[in-house]
Scaffold this motif. Structure first.
Motif, short mmCIF file in Angstrom:
data_model
loop_
_atom_site.label_atom_id
_atom_site.label_comp_id
_atom_site.label_asym_id
_atom_site.label_seq_id
_atom_site.Cartn_x
_atom_site.Cartn_y
_atom_site.Cartn_z
N VAL A 196 -117.66 -26.82 -141.39
CA VAL A 196 -118.70 -25.90 -142.37
C VAL A 196 -119.13 -25.30 -140.88
N GLU A 197 -119.58 -23.88 -140.08
CA GLU A 197 -120.04 -23.05 -139.54
C GLU A 197 -121.63 -22.19 -139.41
N PHE A 198 -122.56 -22.84 -138.80
CA PHE A 198 -123.28 -21.19 -138.49
C PHE A 198 -122.94 -20.17 -137.34
N GLY A 199 -122.69 -18.75 -137.61
CA GLY A 199 -122.39 -18.24 -136.40
C GLY A 199 -122.91 -16.75 -136.04
N LYS A 200 -122.22 -16.24 -135.53
CA LYS A 200 -122.49 -14.83 -135.16
C LYS A 200 -121.61 -14.35 -135.96
N VAL A 201 -121.54 -13.30 -136.75
CA VAL A 201 -120.59 -12.44 -137.48
C VAL A 201 -120.81 -10.62 -136.79
N SER A 202 -120.15 -9.91 -135.87
CA SER A 202 -119.92 -9.00 -135.74
C SER A 202 -119.04 -7.52 -135.53
N ILE A 203 -120.15 -6.82 -137.10
CA ILE A 203 -119.07 -5.77 -137.78
C ILE A 203 -118.96 -4.83 -136.21
N THR A 204 -117.81 -4.45 -136.12
CA THR A 204 -117.66 -3.44 -135.46
C THR A 204 -116.75 -2.31 -136.29
N ASP A 205 -115.95 -2.64 -137.43
CA ASP A 205 -115.21 -1.54 -138.04
C ASP A 205 -117.42 -0.18 -138.81
N THR A 206 -117.19 1.14 -138.24
CA THR A 206 -118.24 1.81 -138.89
C THR A 206 -118.16 2.76 -140.44
N GLY A 210 -121.64 -22.70 -125.60
CA GLY A 210 -122.83 -22.76 -126.35
C GLY A 210 -122.96 -23.05 -127.77
N VAL A 211 -122.28 -24.46 -128.22
CA VAL A 211 -121.84 -25.03 -129.06
C VAL A 211 -122.33 -26.00 -129.92
N SER A 212 -123.31 -26.26 -130.95
CA SER A 212 -123.43 -27.56 -131.06
C SER A 212 -122.07 -28.32 -131.88
N LEU A 213 -122.05 -29.00 -131.69
CA LEU A 213 -120.96 -30.14 -132.54
C LEU A 213 -121.86 -31.36 -133.70
N ILE A 214 -121.61 -31.14 -135.00
CA ILE A 214 -121.39 -32.71 -135.17
C ILE A 214 -120.61 -33.14 -136.41
N GLY A 215 -120.19 -34.44 -136.29
CA GLY A 215 -118.96 -34.51 -135.87
C GLY A 215 -117.63 -33.96 -135.08
N GLY A 216 -116.50 -34.32 -135.75
CA GLY A 216 -115.51 -33.23 -134.86
C GLY A 216 -114.93 -33.85 -133.61
N GLY A 217 -113.66 -35.16 -133.92
CA GLY A 217 -112.71 -35.72 -133.10
C GLY A 217 -112.05 -34.95 -131.79
N ILE A 218 -111.70 -35.46 -131.12
CA ILE A 218 -111.07 -35.61 -129.68
C ILE A 218 -109.61 -34.24 -130.25
N PHE A 235 -116.09 -12.92 -135.96
CA PHE A 235 -117.03 -14.62 -136.50
C PHE A 235 -117.42 -15.62 -134.74
N THR A 236 -118.37 -15.69 -134.60
CA THR A 236 -118.50 -16.70 -133.32
C THR A 236 -119.38 -18.07 -133.96
N PRO A 237 -118.57 -19.07 -133.55
CA PRO A 237 -119.19 -20.54 -134.33
C PRO A 237 -120.52 -20.47 -133.20
N LYS A 238 -121.47 -21.29 -133.59
CA LYS A 238 -122.54 -21.69 -132.33
C LYS A 238 -123.29 -23.20 -133.33
N LEU A 239 -123.27 -23.37 -134.75
CA LEU A 239 -123.34 -24.66 -135.21
C LEU A 239 -122.27 -25.42 -135.98
N VAL A 240 -121.60 -26.35 -135.65
CA VAL A 240 -119.96 -26.57 -135.75
C VAL A 240 -120.31 -28.30 -136.65
N ARG A 241 -120.31 -27.94 -138.59
CA ARG A 241 -119.83 -29.63 -138.71
C ARG A 241 -118.57 -29.49 -138.86
N MET A 242 -118.29 -30.95 -138.98
CA MET A 242 -116.87 -31.29 -138.95
C MET A 242 -117.20 -33.07 -139.35
N ASP A 243 -116.05 -32.86 -140.22
CA ASP A 243 -115.80 -34.91 -140.36
C ASP A 243 -116.05 -35.64 -139.12
N HIS A 244 -116.07 -37.30 -138.99
CA HIS A 244 -116.34 -37.76 -138.19
C HIS A 244 -115.00 -38.27 -137.57
#
Length: 463
Positions: free
Chosen positions: A226-236, A419-427, A454-463
């Protein structure tokens, strides 16, 4: 008369001396263990006398089928010639995935196939494999995580707001999203999905209802996020009437949890018994849609897909409430599923195992990695790909390879650079584990048209 029901008891009742006895004993052992023997015999007698009346019954239906129209079990051979197929971005795909598709195309039920540019090998069908079959559904062609899907919600919040709220919103992800086998929400939400008939009439699904209720609004392990991020709409000319520009968005990736996994396991086992195949393709065993088990799997699969959607709806509703905003737009799609679709003028079952539906004008979201953008797309309805596109960037390195070759410091550096902050997520989920999404998109320009990202900024994954 012994306490345990035996084949002899059924023969005494008048059952024919054929496979109907094994099927009856199997069903009773699986679903009616606690019933008294006399009661079982009385019910079995009724089924024997009026099998047609029991065809729709969850437990007795399979027994009625064995009396009226037995499923013919015969050893299946592969065809010498492959069904027609197309491969997109072939130079970027490992040979093993291509060979897996070749094997699937030789099944007697196969009509056509395709391989997406993010493809890599899996069990049965390769990930990124699309297969059309005639009146047959392959549980492993759908995959273990039935209805695994993407969901993107766009909010009327300027992207600069996310930077200022970084710590608070990271806490929302850490505390209000749940991952993996053990985590569930302290406060459970109800959902109309639990009123569905399948939870009452399909014995296996009925048993899984409590688990499904507990896991609603949670995500799996592995590559789910589950991620918060930037949505860029390019289609006019976008269909929502949104001004082109940047918005805050939530993107989630998850499936049907324990419910889907158990359905996949159970019906794969039934398929392997009804459809013995050569060993190298045994994972591709199918269920005939005219049989009791085939119809039951179809219903259970669709329920699992709707349950996966309900999980995403719950995740997004919880987070919407916390950030205090109503969504402008929701874009979502399955990528582990089977659909009824016309192929070359005949109705087929189209399996997409790690592939996005991309019929003309159909909306979809194709993620990159935790540091790479995902793309909002319209399908172009390309018949050669069976109206499909990739489901992501696709893995470049296996999980084992990641653990052997990648370092935590290089992983950390990638996150810092983007510039991504990660909670959880293994190698094993590091950005370097994935193919280059821009290359994958370049290889499917004739399958989808990009209308945003969509560009991820705050990312949450399983530990």
């Amino acid at each position: 008369m012994g306490k345990k029901l035996s084949g002899k008891d059924l023969i005494k009742l008048g059952f024919p001396k054929n496979n109907s006895i094994n099927i009856t004993l199997g069903q009773i052992n699986r679903y009616h263990k606690r019933k008294k023997k006399n009661q079982i015999l009385a019910e079995a007698k009724e089924v024997l006398l009026n099998p047609a009346q029991y065809k729709e019954d969850g437990v007795w239906g399979k027994i009625a089928e064995s009396l009226l129209d037995p499923v013919v079990v015969k050893k299946q051979q592969l065809n010498p010639v492959r069904a027609p197929f197309h491969i997109f971005g072939e130079n970027e795909i490992e040979p093993q995935a291509i060979y897996q598709l070749y094997d699937a195309l030789k099944l007697p039920v196969s009509v056509a196939g395709a391989l997406m540019p993010d493809a890599h090998s899996g069990y049965g069908l390769p990930i990124g494999g699309v297969l059309a079959t005639k009146n047959a559904v392959i549980p492993y062609g759908v995959g273990v995580d039935i209805g695994c899907r993407m969901c993107l919600t766009v909010y009327p919040i300027p992207i600069s707001y996310l930077e200022g709220k970084k710590q608070q919103w990271s806490n929302f992800l850490a505390e209000h999203t749940k991952f993996g086998m053990r985590e569930t929400h302290a406060i459970k939400h109800d959902h109309p999905i639990f009123e569905r008939e399948e939870f009452k009439t399909i014995p296996l699904v009925k048993r899984l209802k409590d688990k499904a209720y507990k896991q609603l609004g949670t995500s799996g392990g592995g590559n789910h996020f589950v991620e918060f991020g930037k949505v860029s709409i390019t289609d006019t000319q976008n269909e929502w009437g949104l001004d082109p520009g940047d918005y805050v968005g939530i993107l989630s990736h998850s499936g049907s949890r324990g419910l889907g996994a158990q359905i996949a396991k159970h019906y794969t086992y039934l398929a392997s018994k009804q459809c013995p195949l050569p060993q190298k393709v045994q994972h591709l065993a199918w269920l005939d849609l005219n049989t009791h088990d085939g119809q039951e799997y179809w219903l259970a699969m669709n329920l699992a897909g709707d349950y996966a959607k309900a999980c995403h709806d719950d995740i997004h509703a919880r987070l919407s409430k916390l950030i205090g905003s109503k969504p402008l737009v929701t874009i979502e799609n399955h990528h582990n599923f089977a659909w009824k679709q016309e192929v070359n003028g005949q109705e087929c079952i189209v399996h997409r195992k790690g592939a996005t539906p991309a019929a003309k004008g159909e909306l979809g979201i194709i993620p990159g990695s935790m540091t790479a953008p995902g793309y909002i797309v319209h399908g172009l309805g390309n018949e050669r790909s069976l109206n499909s596109a990739s489901h992501g960037a696709g893995r470049l390195l296996s999980r084992r390879k990641c653990k052997e070759t990648l370092t935590h410091s290089a992983f950390k550096k990638q996150l810092e650079v983007h510039g991504v902050s990660l909670i959880g997520g293994g190698i094993d989920e590091a950005p370097m584990a994935y193919k280059d999404i821009t290359k994958v998109m370049a290889n499917q320009q004739n399958l989808v048209e990009v209308i945003g990202s969509f560009t991820p900024k705050l990312v949450r994954m399983d530990h």
